[in-house]
Write a protein that holds these residues in place. Sequence first.
Motif: not given
Length: 299
Positions: A167-168, A189-191, A196-197, A219-220
């Motif tokens: 995970a990130v 974070i948006r990038a 990410l899948g 958006g986390v």
Amino acid sequence: MTVDPGSIPPHALQRVIHTALEEDAPWGDVTSETLIPATATATATLGAREPGVLSGGAVFTAVMHAVDPAIQVDLRVADGTAFVPGDVLATVTGPARAVLRGERVALNLVQRMSGIATTTAQYVAAVAGTSARIVDTRKTTPGLRAIERYAVRCGGGHNHRTSLSDAVLAKDNHLAVLLASGIGLGTAIRAARARLGHTVHLEVEVDRIDQIEPVVAAGVDTIMLDNFTPDMLVEGIRVVGGRALVEASGGVSLDTVAAIAATGVDVISVGALTHSARALDLGLDMDVVDTAAAPTASD
């Protein structure tokens, strides 16, 4: 509570056992091979010398079978079960030399795992009645992560990400590099989310209230509030407003965990479950040694 021992990846378990046995007896057990008749058989009892929660019954058995498949292990207590001093946890019967060769490695692992399970159970009991989930961290003994994380589950806890590949999780050092590179946190974070899948979990750690809104707005899935006081956690949860899971970390102990849980956080990560757990006091005592078939000194 019982836990499925099959949830330890077999390849990881075999690697741990092979390494430990090779380390402990690289050229055999010179003491037992010198003093103990080859025909001697033994029955031994794995007993509790202090209260706790068992973890590692299947691991204990696997160690003995790796030394000699002829060894029989009868587990009397299931993993995840509480016990008191004097309880018999397992009995072992087989060639005496083999039992003695496997004794230390088998005990080391079951004592370590039961210590982790017992510590975890104490944390879980401390937050009973709240919605908080107790989870471990990557602060595990190198090479033993699979069995230590299993021990956490035996104590009623849950696991965080298994490894860096799962995970990130952007923490303070990641954020410091971004800042030094002139990259805004929200932009990063948006990038990341775009690359990410859809099944990859994205979590970010913050250590100030003013960092929360930009992180959540980007958006986390989870926001980690690091070293927040209970009052700060309450305020942080208010700012998040249900848009992400809230994890509390840092400064967590048995003295503080109940107050942290009472704030309404979803997850409490506790490094002490694995990095500070004390090995439990268990013993393997020989009950019967049969040397009737062995040659006597006069032969």
